[in-house]
Design a protein around this motif. Sequence first.
Motif, short mmCIF file in Angstrom:
data_model
loop_
_atom_site.label_atom_id
_atom_site.label_comp_id
_atom_site.label_asym_id
_atom_site.label_seq_id
_atom_site.Cartn_x
_atom_site.Cartn_y
_atom_site.Cartn_z
N VAL A 14 -5.61 -10.36 -10.98
CA VAL A 14 -5.96 -11.71 -10.55
C VAL A 14 -6.67 -11.61 -9.20
O VAL A 14 -6.29 -10.83 -8.32
CB VAL A 14 -4.69 -12.57 -10.44
CG1 VAL A 14 -5.02 -13.93 -9.82
CG2 VAL A 14 -4.04 -12.73 -11.80
N THR A 22 -8.19 -15.53 -13.00
CA THR A 22 -6.88 -16.15 -12.78
C THR A 22 -5.87 -15.55 -13.73
O THR A 22 -6.22 -14.83 -14.69
CB THR A 22 -6.97 -17.66 -12.98
OG1 THR A 22 -7.40 -17.93 -14.32
CG2 THR A 22 -7.98 -18.28 -12.02
N ALA A 23 -4.57 -15.85 -13.49
CA ALA A 23 -3.49 -15.27 -14.29
C ALA A 23 -3.59 -15.70 -15.73
O ALA A 23 -3.93 -16.84 -16.04
CB ALA A 23 -2.14 -15.68 -13.71
N ALA A 24 -3.28 -14.74 -16.62
CA ALA A 24 -3.31 -15.03 -18.04
C ALA A 24 -2.10 -15.85 -18.44
O ALA A 24 -1.00 -15.64 -17.95
CB ALA A 24 -3.36 -13.74 -18.85
N ALA A 25 -2.28 -16.81 -19.34
CA ALA A 25 -1.16 -17.60 -19.85
C ALA A 25 -0.30 -16.76 -20.77
O ALA A 25 0.92 -16.83 -20.77
CB ALA A 25 -1.66 -18.83 -20.58
N ARG A 38 -9.59 -16.97 -17.07
CA ARG A 38 -8.26 -16.35 -17.14
C ARG A 38 -8.38 -14.92 -17.64
O ARG A 38 -9.26 -14.60 -18.45
CB ARG A 38 -7.35 -17.14 -18.10
CG ARG A 38 -6.94 -18.51 -17.60
CD ARG A 38 -6.03 -19.17 -18.63
NE ARG A 38 -5.62 -20.49 -18.23
CZ ARG A 38 -4.56 -20.75 -17.45
NH1 ARG A 38 -3.82 -19.75 -17.02
NH2 ARG A 38 -4.26 -21.99 -17.13
N SER A 46 -15.01 -19.12 -13.07
CA SER A 46 -13.62 -18.65 -13.09
C SER A 46 -13.15 -18.53 -14.54
O SER A 46 -13.51 -19.35 -15.39
CB SER A 46 -12.72 -19.64 -12.33
OG SER A 46 -11.37 -19.25 -12.40
#
Length: 571
Positions: A498, A521-524, A446, A444
């Motif tokens: 995502v 997954t979602a980017a910060a 980001r 996984s």
Amino acid sequence: MAAAVLTAAGATSAAAEDGGAGSDTAVIAAADGGTIAGTVTAESDGQPLGGVSVIATGSSTPSTTTTFTDENGDYVLEGLAADEYLVRFAPADLSLATEYWDGAYALQDATTIAVDEGVARTGIDASLLEVATVSGTVTRESDGSPVAGSVEVLSDAGYWSASIEPDGSYSVAVAPGAHLVHFSSADDTAASEYWEDAASYDDATPITVAPGESRGGLDAELSSRAAITGTVFVGGVPLTDSVIVEAWSDGEIAGMAYTQSDGTYRIALPAGDYTLRAGETQFGIDWGIMFYPDARTLSESTTVTLGSTVDTPDIDFTLEPGADIQGTVTASGASLPAGGATVTALLWSSGEWREVATVQASGAYRFGSDDPFIAQESGPLPAGEYRIRVEAPGFCTRYSGGATSLESATSIQAAVGATFRNINVVLTPSCDAPAPSLTLSVGSVRAGGAITVTGAGFSAGETVAFELHSDPLALGSLTADQSGRISGTLRIPASAPVGAHTLVALGAGASIQASVALQVTAAATGGAAGAATGPDRLAATGAEIPAVPLFTGLVLAVLGAALMRRRRAHG
């Protein structure tokens, strides 16, 4: 002479034909069994020799028939079964040399005599030569002092020896011919050698002596030797059982010793660098083989330097019960070669696969002792993770689990003293190329983050492009090395949706060669677009930089600069 033919034993055979013209042996009728008869004389003066042992040995049976010559030098060997015989003449007078018929000193040079039931072979005569004598002195090179031991004279004709006298002198009576002279020291601080300072049989210089010759001056000055010493431990306690410690140099055993009851050993050697190994026992292998210092493989060992006068101490070993791996090697589609297949155990150690042990097998194999009289479950393998490689000429190399590459082979976790069975491998004449495969550092990542990808099974030098599917996003490319492996870092675009994706490797024509699942997954924060980096290149596919935020930032920067100038003017 009678006709001669070569026999399987390597000697020649005097065929019993008719004893006609030109023959110096005769064939006559014998009443009971066959006989061999003749006369033995001295070569020097032709005088008959009494008391000479005459021994006939048949080719098809190990039994012998013996008689002695009378005062006229005559003898008769009676009651011989039909066979081919070797006849040896051994004089009681030690100044004369033992020989075989017909004038041979070595067994392989002897001529056999054909005997039939009821037939007498006569004229099997011998004329014995005087022995030669070799002599000299054996001393220590360092100080000229005598060395205790013996001198051996070796040749195809036999073996002769004599002890070295207290003053260092020796004398050995030998048969005429070519010989090698070996000076054997009983003191391990003086190195044994062959004539002309040769360390081995293969390097020795032969001498040739004539009948009755006295060859003196064959002296030897033996070089000094020191010793490598140490103790073998098990569980922190000196091992009381006998274990073999070997010293290797240039791929050959230079010396060895058995441990004493207190676990200590001593190996006297010439000065040099040596690799030390311990673990094998006199009755098989019970302990995992170890190299100095505490190394499980030869490639991880450190050589030990020994001088010529001072011992090298404290070369110690700590052993554990060894493991064994057993199985079978069979072939499909063809027969294994006569020598079988080479089976190698490879241990994962210090970041790489290293060879530990090798055996030849056609059918069942094991790395431990295959002596049926030794009840033994352990073997020579130190504990660790293993993979098995099997090779044979004309066959595809295979690994444990049927793999065609070491990377994809099945591992065996060998515990201390464990035995693993049924590690079977089937060889085939042709190799199916392994399909390309990918492995990710994590499952996984980001959006906008980086991930490390490795792969195998690609063509050497191939450029492999990567995309993120299902909506293709180009990530860059990597180049396979000469073994078809790739390794590098890919950056996932910040715009990647995502969710679940598939990372694919593309070959020629944009065909998918390999793929692996990847969760995004979602980017910060905002991130850069895809790029690939490897050990030999940096491959980028561009960057995603939003145009409106960039323009707004430039306007704010210009207005800020104007405001600063106005404030300075008001000041």
